[in-house]
Design an enzyme around this catalytic site. Structure first.
Site: not given
Length: 375
Positions: A48-50
């Site tokens: 995801a946003s990593v």
């Protein structure tokens, strides 16, 4: 972590804590989906946003070679933005620090089902404030950053991230849009009504789906071992990835005087509301992902800084492990907390408890008596 699974917060979890020298502790538990196969430690996780700080690392690597300038405006790379009021002068740095003024949650996929339409809608998003004056976490900003990197290098973002970050670090299995064999090892995320199926091996984020699964804000999949590799390099001060000045610039706070602490591509530890609680020191940084993932890093400190942390060690204990020693340390947490739905299920408390327990183990050392740690 086992208690979180028993509470139904996720079906699967993996974690690792280590230094530049390697893992200190790690583990995995659960099943790839509820009722599915047991984990074996080789699973692919939707980061995801990593994805964002990994794309940010690619941008910083390009900046060090002169292929990109962090002070350049969006309009220098994307001609379609040159006549868009307020947006043409947004800088690459402002995209990296979420100070572009672009809004946060933007479910453009609901009204735009193709890439061109979504990018056109993105261009028309109203700004929350003048660039540089507000901090608002913005996936839209990292979509733009990905487009800029592609334009600056005439290379697709997937190939660019592989060449600039994954290959130098040996992250051989970190990819956008996993192929069929890799999807078989992916941990499931949401039972998605929009797609009409359980999502496994496809990016969870709907905007990313419309964009083809390769974009600056989400889409990377990785196994725990690759996240270890990234964590070790960051704990070592970016050795072999960025120059010392470049690494210092990346991890410094660029939003002093604004409500949230932001580094270049990374989140600093906010005094209030940090996803890792108060476990990490004030100079720590990291990033979280909506699917239940995170990577957090405590930088190394020199002896003088550690010795000055407090005469009786109490200040170091309160501030996290910044004063506990000279080694940098990383913390990886991977779960599928959006499985089978994204309904709130107390995951933030689990994340904070994980970091508090892990940091307490580091401070305490193996020979010290156990102390209670608040979740």
């Amino acid at each position: 972590m086992a208690a979180g699974r028993r509470a139904g917060i996720y079906s699967a979890a993996a974690w690792s804590v280590g230094t530049a020298a390697g893992r200190e502790t790690h583990g995995h538990l659960g099943t790839r989906r509820w009722g599915g196969a047991e984990l074996d430690g080789t699973e692919l996780w939707d980061l995801a946003s990593v994805t964002k700080p990994i794309v940010g690392l690619a941008a910083l690597r390009l900046a060090e070679t002169g292929a990109l300038r962090l002070d350049d405006p969006v309009g220098a790379y994307l001609p379609e933005y040159r006549r868009v009021p307020g947006k043409a002068d947004i800088t690459v740095t402002q995209l990296l620090t979420h100070t572009s003024g672009l809004p946060g949650g933007t479910p453009l996929w609901r009204t735009h089902s193709d890439r061109d339409g979504l990018l056109t809608a993105l261009r028309g998003l109203p700004l929350r404030g003048a660039p540089g004056t507000v901090v608002e976490y913005s996936s839209a900003g990292f979509v733009l950053l990905g487009l800029i990197l592609e334009q600056a290098t005439a290379t697709g973002l997937d190939e660019l991230v592989a060449k600039q970050v994954c290959e130098p670090l040996g992250m051989r299995e970190t990819v956008f849009a996993p192929g069929p064999a890799a999807r078989d090892r992916a941990v499931s995320t949401e039972l998605c009504t929009w797609r009409g199926r359980l999502v496994t091996g496809q990016v969870h984020d709907e905007n990313a789906v419309v964009l083809g699964g390769v974009c600056g804000h989400a889409g990377l999949f990785a196994p725990l071992a690759d996240m270890d590799r990234l964590g070790r390099v960051l704990a070592a001060g970016g050795d072999g990835l960025l120059s010392a000045p470049g690494f210092a610039r990346m991890t410094a706070c660029h939003t002093e005087g604004l409500p949230l602490r932001r580094c270049l591509g990374w989140q600093g530890r906010d005094a209030v509301g940090s996803p890792v609680g108060t476990a990490m020191g004030p100079s720590s940084y990291g990033h979280t992902g909506f699917t239940g993932t995170s990577l957090w890093v405590e930088p190394a400190v020199d002896g003088a800084e550690a010795d000055g942390a407090g005469a009786d060690g109490a200040e170091a204990d309160r501030a996290g492990t910044d004063g506990a020693g000279a080694e940098g340390r990383y913390y990886v947490l991977l779960t599928n907390r959006v499985h089978p739905s994204r309904d709130p299920r107390r995951f933030p408390a689990v994340r904070r408890a994980f970091h508090h327990h892990a940091a307490a183990l580091v401070r305490r050392g193996p020979a010290q008596p156990r102390r209670p740690v608040a979740p």
